[in-house]
Design a protein around this motif. Sequence first.
Motif, PDB file in Angstrom:
ATOM      1  N   VAL A  51       0.868  -1.161   0.000  1.00  0.00           N
ATOM      2  CA  VAL A  51       0.000   0.000   0.000  1.00  0.00           C
ATOM      3  C   VAL A  51       0.915   1.224   0.000  1.00  0.00           C
ATOM      4  N   VAL A  52       0.473   2.317  -0.595  1.00  0.00           N
ATOM      5  CA  VAL A  52       1.329   3.496  -0.733  1.00  0.00           C
ATOM      6  C   VAL A  52       1.507   4.197   0.611  1.00  0.00           C
ATOM      7  N   GLY A  53       2.738   4.658   0.886  1.00  0.00           N
ATOM      8  CA  GLY A  53       3.038   5.354   2.131  1.00  0.00           C
ATOM      9  C   GLY A  53       3.279   6.837   1.919  1.00  0.00           C
ATOM     10  N   ASN A  54       3.437   7.568   3.010  1.00  0.00           N
ATOM     11  CA  ASN A  54       3.666   9.009   2.879  1.00  0.00           C
ATOM     12  C   ASN A  54       5.026   9.318   2.253  1.00  0.00           C
ATOM     13  N   HIS A  55       6.042   8.510   2.542  1.00  0.00           N
ATOM     14  CA  HIS A  55       7.344   8.732   1.914  1.00  0.00           C
ATOM     15  C   HIS A  55       7.290   8.392   0.422  1.00  0.00           C
ATOM     16  N   ASP A  56       6.397   7.492   0.051  1.00  0.00           N
ATOM     17  CA  ASP A  56       6.221   7.159  -1.364  1.00  0.00           C
ATOM     18  C   ASP A  56       5.464   8.251  -2.108  1.00  0.00           C
ATOM     19  N   SER A  57       4.953   9.239  -1.360  1.00  0.00           N
ATOM     20  CA  SER A  57       4.098  10.265  -1.948  1.00  0.00           C
ATOM     21  C   SER A  57       4.791  11.606  -2.123  1.00  0.00           C
ATOM     22  N   VAL A  58       6.073  11.700  -1.753  1.00  0.00           N
ATOM     23  CA  VAL A  58       6.781  12.972  -1.896  1.00  0.00           C
ATOM     24  C   VAL A  58       7.350  13.093  -3.311  1.00  0.00           C
ATOM     25  N   GLY A  59       7.610  14.338  -3.722  1.00  0.00           N
ATOM     26  CA  GLY A  59       8.134  14.554  -5.077  1.00  0.00           C
ATOM     27  C   GLY A  59       7.181  13.973  -6.106  1.00  0.00           C
ATOM     28  N   ASN A  60       7.729  13.193  -7.033  1.00  0.00           N
ATOM     29  CA  ASN A  60       6.866  12.500  -7.989  1.00  0.00           C
ATOM     30  C   ASN A  60       6.709  11.032  -7.612  1.00  0.00           C
ATOM     31  N   GLY A  61       6.788  10.770  -6.294  1.00  0.00           N
ATOM     32  CA  GLY A  61       6.712   9.404  -5.799  1.00  0.00           C
ATOM     33  C   GLY A  61       5.405   8.708  -6.118  1.00  0.00           C
ATOM     34  N   ARG A  62       4.299   9.456  -6.113  1.00  0.00           N
ATOM     35  CA  ARG A  62       3.018   8.816  -6.401  1.00  0.00           C
ATOM     36  C   ARG A  62       2.993   8.286  -7.838  1.00  0.00           C
ATOM     37  N   GLU A  63       3.566   9.064  -8.756  1.00  0.00           N
ATOM     38  CA  GLU A  63       3.654   8.594 -10.139  1.00  0.00           C
ATOM     39  C   GLU A  63       4.574   7.382 -10.238  1.00  0.00           C
ATOM     40  N   ALA A  64       5.694   7.428  -9.502  1.00  0.00           N
ATOM     41  CA  ALA A  64       6.617   6.294  -9.502  1.00  0.00           C
ATOM     42  C   ALA A  64       5.944   5.054  -8.935  1.00  0.00           C
ATOM     43  N   TYR A  65       5.216   5.214  -7.819  1.00  0.00           N
ATOM     44  CA  TYR A  65       4.533   4.082  -7.203  1.00  0.00           C
ATOM     45  C   TYR A  65       3.523   3.471  -8.180  1.00  0.00           C
ATOM     46  N   GLN A  66       2.746   4.310  -8.843  1.00  0.00           N
ATOM     47  CA  GLN A  66       1.742   3.805  -9.779  1.00  0.00           C
ATOM     48  C   GLN A  66       2.387   3.116 -10.977  1.00  0.00           C
ATOM     49  N   HIS A  67       3.523   3.617 -11.411  1.00  0.00           N
ATOM     50  CA  HIS A  67       4.234   3.014 -12.540  1.00  0.00           C
ATOM     51  C   HIS A  67       4.822   1.664 -12.150  1.00  0.00           C
ATOM     52  N   ILE A  68       5.443   1.589 -10.987  1.00  0.00           N
ATOM     53  CA  ILE A  68       6.150   0.370 -10.588  1.00  0.00           C
ATOM     54  C   ILE A  68       5.208  -0.635  -9.935  1.00  0.00           C
ATOM     55  N   PHE A  69       4.311  -0.165  -9.076  1.00  0.00           N
ATOM     56  CA  PHE A  69       3.414  -1.082  -8.366  1.00  0.00           C
ATOM     57  C   PHE A  69       2.010  -1.094  -8.969  1.00  0.00           C
ATOM     58  N   GLY A  70       1.326   0.044  -8.954  1.00  0.00           N
ATOM     59  CA  GLY A  70      -0.029   0.058  -9.492  1.00  0.00           C
ATOM     60  C   GLY A  70      -0.896   1.085  -8.792  1.00  0.00           C
ATOM     61  N   PRO A  71      -2.211   0.852  -8.722  1.00  0.00           N
ATOM     62  CA  PRO A  71      -3.144   1.847  -8.174  1.00  0.00           C
ATOM     63  C   PRO A  71      -2.847   2.210  -6.725  1.00  0.00           C
ATOM     64  N   LEU A  72      -3.183   3.459  -6.381  1.00  0.00           N
ATOM     65  CA  LEU A  72      -3.023   3.924  -5.011  1.00  0.00           C
ATOM     66  C   LEU A  72      -4.107   3.342  -4.112  1.00  0.00           C
ATOM     67  N   ASN A  73      -5.283   3.085  -4.661  1.00  0.00           N
ATOM     68  CA  ASN A  73      -6.385   2.440  -3.963  1.00  0.00           C
ATOM     69  C   ASN A  73      -6.807   1.224  -4.770  1.00  0.00           C
ATOM     70  N   TYR A  74      -6.900   0.076  -4.135  1.00  0.00           N
ATOM     71  CA  TYR A  74      -7.350  -1.119  -4.847  1.00  0.00           C
ATOM     72  C   TYR A  74      -7.836  -2.145  -3.836  1.00  0.00           C
ATOM     73  N   SER A  75      -8.514  -3.154  -4.318  1.00  0.00           N
ATOM     74  CA  SER A  75      -8.983  -4.230  -3.454  1.00  0.00           C
ATOM     75  C   SER A  75      -8.861  -5.551  -4.186  1.00  0.00           C
TER      76      SER A  75
END
Length: 276
Positions: A126-150
């Motif tokens: 699941v995405v964390g606050n450190h994963d959300s700094v800078g362009n981290g959210r875009e990086a997380y979505q590119h490497i892992f996937g959606p920010l919210n999912y089930s």
Amino acid sequence: MLNRFRSFPRLTLLSAVAALSLSGCEMLEFSPNDFRSPDDEKDLTAKNLERLRQQPLPAGDTLRFVFTGDSQRFYDEAKDLVASVNQQPGIQFLVVAGDISDFGMGREMRWVNEHLRKLKVPYVTVVGNHDSVGNGREAYQHIFGPLNYSFVYGDTKFIMVDTNGREANFDGSTPNMSWVRQQLSDLSGARRQIVISHVPPQDADFDPTLTDAYAGALRTTPKLVFEMNGHRHDFGVSQPFNDGVNYVNSYGFEKRAYVILTVWGDKQFRLKQVKF
């Protein structure tokens, strides 16, 4: 020709030489925020969930998974954690409760994956606050996937929620309460539900305008087993709102410990702490 060659600025020549010397690389990172990655390091959530689907858990069987969080730059610990988890019997998958990276850089997320991909079981995050700094959210979505999912596994629906309200400037958008309520209202054929996020709702980094709504939504979900978080780097089980809802917090990787959760029946569960 010679005179014109000598007239080139020294910096230009050095830049040209450097460019030529690097021309054989498959990929150049022109910025530390560059999160481009090869195909086998993209969409990791979907790939791990597909692995999980290939190892179905029959209805009524006991669920057993590893819970940890905050891998950040603890790469030696990640290596040792993988070795320990691979020795545990009957584990179906592993959950990392956010902060895979420290500075929101794609390279950090890929470095952690280099260790976690050696697990014998799939893993989800699941995405964390450190994963959300800078362009981290875009990086997380590119490497892992959606920010919210089930997803549903066996008798359990897992709801993975972005709760990093501070990084959204406490603007009322995070967590997405409309999405959370919709997910809680739909069991999707499961018997019970588990919610996993990074920042717990009692924390100062959770959007204070949404604390009551979030806790209230969980409180009124009859099939909820518990809510799970990272962020605090230490293990704990509590009912911070005195409403019967258990909140389970994970160890950070640096604590060299993790938790194995065993779930059965409607809401029965057992916790085992493992040190490595």
